[in-house]
Design a protein around this motif. Sequence first.
Motif, PDB file in Angstrom:
ATOM      1  N   GLY A   1       1.339  -1.401  -0.610  1.00 33.98           N
ATOM      2  CA  GLY A   1       0.041  -0.290  -0.305  1.00 33.98           C
ATOM      3  C   GLY A   1       1.027   0.999  -0.182  1.00 33.98           C
ATOM      4  N   GLY A   2       1.454   1.413  -1.222  1.00 34.09           N
ATOM      5  CA  GLY A   2       1.838   2.703  -1.417  1.00 34.09           C
ATOM      6  C   GLY A   2       3.957   2.878  -0.526  1.00 34.09           C
ATOM      7  N   VAL A   3       3.836   1.655  -0.375  1.00 31.61           N
ATOM      8  CA  VAL A   3       5.036   1.924   1.191  1.00 31.61           C
ATOM      9  C   VAL A   3       6.268   2.375  -0.405  1.00 31.61           C
ATOM     10  N   ARG A   4       7.060   3.450   0.118  1.00 33.14           N
ATOM     11  CA  ARG A   4       8.004   3.531  -0.448  1.00 33.14           C
ATOM     12  C   ARG A   4       9.775   3.108  -0.321  1.00 33.14           C
ATOM     13  N   VAL A   5       9.961   3.009  -1.589  1.00 31.35           N
ATOM     14  CA  VAL A   5      12.039   2.233  -1.596  1.00 31.35           C
ATOM     15  C   VAL A   5      12.452   3.314  -2.057  1.00 31.35           C
ATOM     16  N   PRO A   6      13.412   4.091  -1.714  1.00 33.60           N
ATOM     17  CA  PRO A   6      13.918   4.281  -0.239  1.00 33.60           C
ATOM     18  C   PRO A   6      13.395   4.547   0.871  1.00 33.60           C
ATOM     19  N   GLY A   7      12.554   5.757   0.498  1.00 33.49           N
ATOM     20  CA  GLY A   7      12.021   6.728   1.373  1.00 33.49           C
ATOM     21  C   GLY A   7      11.549   5.696   2.887  1.00 33.49           C
ATOM     22  N   ASP A   8      10.388   4.919   2.524  1.00 31.37           N
ATOM     23  CA  ASP A   8       9.889   4.617   4.161  1.00 31.37           C
ATOM     24  C   ASP A   8      10.574   2.791   4.787  1.00 31.37           C
ATOM     25  N   ILE A   9      10.970   2.347   3.723  1.00 32.37           N
ATOM     26  CA  ILE A   9      11.897   1.187   3.936  1.00 32.37           C
ATOM     27  C   ILE A   9      12.919   1.448   2.437  1.00 32.37           C
ATOM     28  N   ALA A  10      14.169   1.342   3.503  1.00 34.70           N
ATOM     29  CA  ALA A  10      16.076   1.241   2.702  1.00 34.70           C
ATOM     30  C   ALA A  10      15.783  -0.479   2.359  1.00 34.70           C
ATOM     31  N   LEU A  11      16.642  -1.333   0.844  1.00 31.36           N
ATOM     32  CA  LEU A  11      16.768  -1.996   0.721  1.00 31.36           C
ATOM     33  C   LEU A  11      18.169  -2.284  -0.278  1.00 31.36           C
ATOM     34  N   ILE A  12      18.291  -2.991   0.673  1.00 28.01           N
ATOM     35  CA  ILE A  12      19.859  -3.745   0.176  1.00 28.01           C
ATOM     36  C   ILE A  12      19.740  -5.410  -0.195  1.00 28.01           C
ATOM     37  N   GLY A  13      20.532  -5.785  -1.138  1.00 23.56           N
ATOM     38  CA  GLY A  13      20.603  -7.314  -1.188  1.00 23.56           C
ATOM     39  C   GLY A  13      21.872  -7.733  -1.386  1.00 23.56           C
ATOM     40  N   TYR A  14      22.129  -9.031  -1.986  1.00 21.12           N
ATOM     41  CA  TYR A  14      23.046 -10.273  -2.212  1.00 21.12           C
ATOM     42  C   TYR A  14      23.974 -10.164  -3.434  1.00 21.12           C
ATOM     43  N   ASP A  15      24.683 -10.502  -3.899  1.00 22.79           N
ATOM     44  CA  ASP A  15      25.454 -10.862  -4.958  1.00 22.79           C
ATOM     45  C   ASP A  15      25.930  -9.827  -6.090  1.00 22.79           C
ATOM     46  N   ASP A  16      24.920  -8.851  -6.331  1.00 22.66           N
ATOM     47  CA  ASP A  16      24.760  -7.669  -7.652  1.00 22.66           C
ATOM     48  C   ASP A  16      24.576  -8.420  -9.149  1.00 22.66           C
ATOM     49  N   ILE A  17      23.525  -9.073  -8.795  1.00 24.53           N
ATOM     50  CA  ILE A  17      23.209  -9.860 -10.085  1.00 24.53           C
ATOM     51  C   ILE A  17      23.138  -9.491 -10.930  1.00 24.53           C
ATOM     52  N   ASP A  18      23.301  -9.422 -12.162  1.00 27.91           N
ATOM     53  CA  ASP A  18      22.843  -8.624 -13.495  1.00 27.91           C
ATOM     54  C   ASP A  18      21.433  -8.283 -13.618  1.00 27.91           C
ATOM     55  N   PHE A  19      20.402  -8.315 -12.661  1.00 28.02           N
ATOM     56  CA  PHE A  19      18.798  -7.764 -13.474  1.00 28.02           C
ATOM     57  C   PHE A  19      19.114  -6.461 -12.198  1.00 28.02           C
ATOM     58  N   ALA A  20      19.656  -7.157 -10.430  1.00 25.21           N
ATOM     59  CA  ALA A  20      19.774  -5.879  -9.853  1.00 25.21           C
ATOM     60  C   ALA A  20      19.803  -4.319  -9.933  1.00 25.21           C
ATOM     61  N   SER A  21      20.343  -3.969 -10.847  1.00 23.14           N
ATOM     62  CA  SER A  21      20.553  -2.683 -11.742  1.00 23.14           C
ATOM     63  C   SER A  21      19.347  -2.118 -12.291  1.00 23.14           C
ATOM     64  N   ALA A  22      18.991  -2.993 -13.025  1.00 21.78           N
ATOM     65  CA  ALA A  22      17.383  -1.945 -13.743  1.00 21.78           C
ATOM     66  C   ALA A  22      15.475  -2.960 -13.331  1.00 21.78           C
ATOM     67  N   ALA A  23      16.291  -2.970 -11.631  1.00 18.77           N
ATOM     68  CA  ALA A  23      15.036  -3.178 -11.222  1.00 18.77           C
ATOM     69  C   ALA A  23      14.152  -1.855 -10.788  1.00 18.77           C
ATOM     70  N   VAL A  24      13.005  -1.940 -10.561  1.00 23.93           N
ATOM     71  CA  VAL A  24      12.058  -1.180  -9.682  1.00 23.93           C
ATOM     72  C   VAL A  24      12.332   0.319  -9.512  1.00 23.93           C
ATOM     73  N   VAL A  25      13.020  -0.332  -8.749  1.00 22.93           N
ATOM     74  CA  VAL A  25      14.759   1.222  -7.315  1.00 22.93           C
ATOM     75  C   VAL A  25      15.777   0.115  -7.995  1.00 22.93           C
ATOM     76  N   PRO A  26      16.437   0.605  -8.711  1.00 23.04           N
ATOM     77  CA  PRO A  26      17.330  -0.026  -9.111  1.00 23.04           C
ATOM     78  C   PRO A  26      18.539  -0.700  -7.466  1.00 23.04           C
TER      79      PRO A  26
END
Lengths: 336, 336
Positions: free
Chosen positions: A264-289
């Motif tokens: 319901g309109g959670v903003r990234v990174p506004g409300d929640i910041a997000l970090i992953g692991y591996d840096d796969i090719d698709f990571a930079s093309a995500a809805v929020v990079p």
Amino acid sequence: MASSSIRDVAARAGVSVGTVSNVLNHPSKVSGPAAERVHAAIRDLGFVRNGAARQLRAGRSSTVGLIVLDVRNPFFTDLARGAEERAAQSGLSVLLGNGDENRDRESTYLDLFEEQGVLGVLISPLGDVTARLERLRARGTAAVLVDRSGDESRFSSVSVDDIAGGRLAVDHLLAQGRRRIAFVGGPFDIRQVADRHRGAELSVGSHPDASLEVVPVPALTVQAGRAAGQSIVRRPAAERPDAVFAANDLIAMGVLQALVMQGGGVRVPGDIALIGYDDIDFASAAVVPLSSVRQPSALIGRTALDILLEEADDPALDARHIVFQPELIVRESTGG
Amino acid sequence: MASSSIRDVAARAGVSVGTVSNVLNHPSKVSGPAAERVHAAIRDLGFVRNGAARQLRAGRSSTVGLIVLDVRNPFFTDLARGAEERAAQSGLSVLLGNGDENRDRESTYLDLFEEQGVLGVLISPLGDVTARLERLRARGTAAVLVDRSGDESRFSSVSVDDIAGGRLAVDHLLAQGRRRIAFVGGPFDIRQVADRHRGAELSVGSHPDASLEVVPVPALTVQAGRAAGQSIVRRPAAERPDAVFAANDLIAMGVLQALVMQGGGVRVPGDIALIGYDDIDFASAAVVPLSSVRQPSALIGRTALDILLEEADDPALDARHIVFQPELIVRESTGG
DNA sequence: CCAGGTCTGTGAACCGTTCCATTCTGTCAT
DNA sequence: ATGACAGAATGGAACGGTTCACAGACCTGG
């Protein structure tokens, strides 16, 4: 049916079986004209060496087995490509087995490779496989652990410092002012998961006002991440974390989908910041990079294969443990 | 070194080699107590069957080879998982070879599988491999083409109607009012690429005011897509297409990155609509969720394996051609 | 008591290759 | 002419299982 053997070739070329074998394996031992006739016979008959017989006699094959945790994770396919590339340079082939985060599958492939008498095994193990590998080694098959810091074991390993990686990720989140961190990952008997979590703990431990919770997932997949993300979205806003560290990018992508698209309109990174692991090719093309922790996947594969070959050559070699350092990649998902 | 053979087992259990073999392969022919002793001996000695010897005598192995175009493409790993799953049910294993969009690699794996005497080969071929497969069949090895509509050939195939898929994609773009379509894909000797393009041509052909251009790429990868996207961005705005149909999702993701992130404010779908192919897991999590043409990847793998097993059982069977229909998935990237 | 049948288990042949000791051929120095 | 010797080719013994014809042991019914 009509498959021809080395005997047929010998008969057609008018030489003995031994000579044909020599043409194939020690060309220098055969005179020009004889070799010529043998080659012609091979062509005519469409002869293909029987690998089974060859290997039965020789005792070992020219393939190495690679068992990965999950073939659908781009990190592992990149790693596999690295290994393959190096193997090809030595005239070897890599057989890829998909462990699928499943002990039975892992075990089945280990059985298969053992029966096949591969030159060596590269494995990114799910559980404790040292007993199995010990047995392999006793039969002269080398083994190298990949993506696993196995300094406790007598097997060589090539890995990335996952504790440092976890630290890197959470230090970054803390530096961005986040304090209520959630680690989304699992199962914890996967060493990488446990280590990344441990790194997160260490990082949070040095910040008195920061907290770390764990949102467990059953597998390192996009689907599992999506489910975890939904469970976070369903909470009252006040009880949500202000940052998520996902055990890998697949999980992170799933979480991201749940937060941004279904949430319901959670903003990234506004409300929640997000970090992953591996840096796969698709990571930079995500809805929020996606910010991520990069591992040198192909390099890991190449290095592991190098070590494997050295150990196959000289089984008496001491176990070595190569540890690469991960690298923080900051993108928009952490408000960098 | 200390690896024990069936003879050691026989000696220790006090039976003949034949009996040990029977315990392993025809348990019903051996009495309880004898089987018991044999199993104990196997455990004590850590005996593992020698696959090479086994296969040499038996003439065929219990593994099937799968050669995919590119192991880094999630479509193929999903397909591989489908095949593996079905194989596991029959007690078979799948060996995965990475063709890597490279004829030499493809050929090397074909050689390897031929020498190893696999039960059958599943291949998503790059070039024309019928001659090779013909030879394999002559030696009693079955082969099934995957992701390739090969009704022209004498080999069974399981595929998706890529021409229909290309039509589906471009019909959709046209329905959205787009007229200047660019097909980003290559190399064209990959059948899937050619077919998807053909479908696009057919679709455009029925709209007099629509045009189709081709932006060729050297490989079906994110990197290649990015480069193609950049070349589009560099054009004067008036010369850009108003819609892009990418030959697969990897390309599409690359194009998307170039347009949205590096491009000078090109809006998707505002300025350029974008649709991919395969509907990989990551497509829905893209910066602009990606419309795509979905293929039943796992189902293709399962079906191909089923057919392969039937043909391995009865080589006289006629070739069958299973063609699945693709499905249009509309998301934001085409302004749905 | 024996012919015939069912179970178990045996032992040797065989699969296609590689390896090695041996034989053959020809050359050359003595 | 002969012995030494190198190079080329040969033939057969492994390698470790599977398979199959066959042999004992044991039972059953006539």
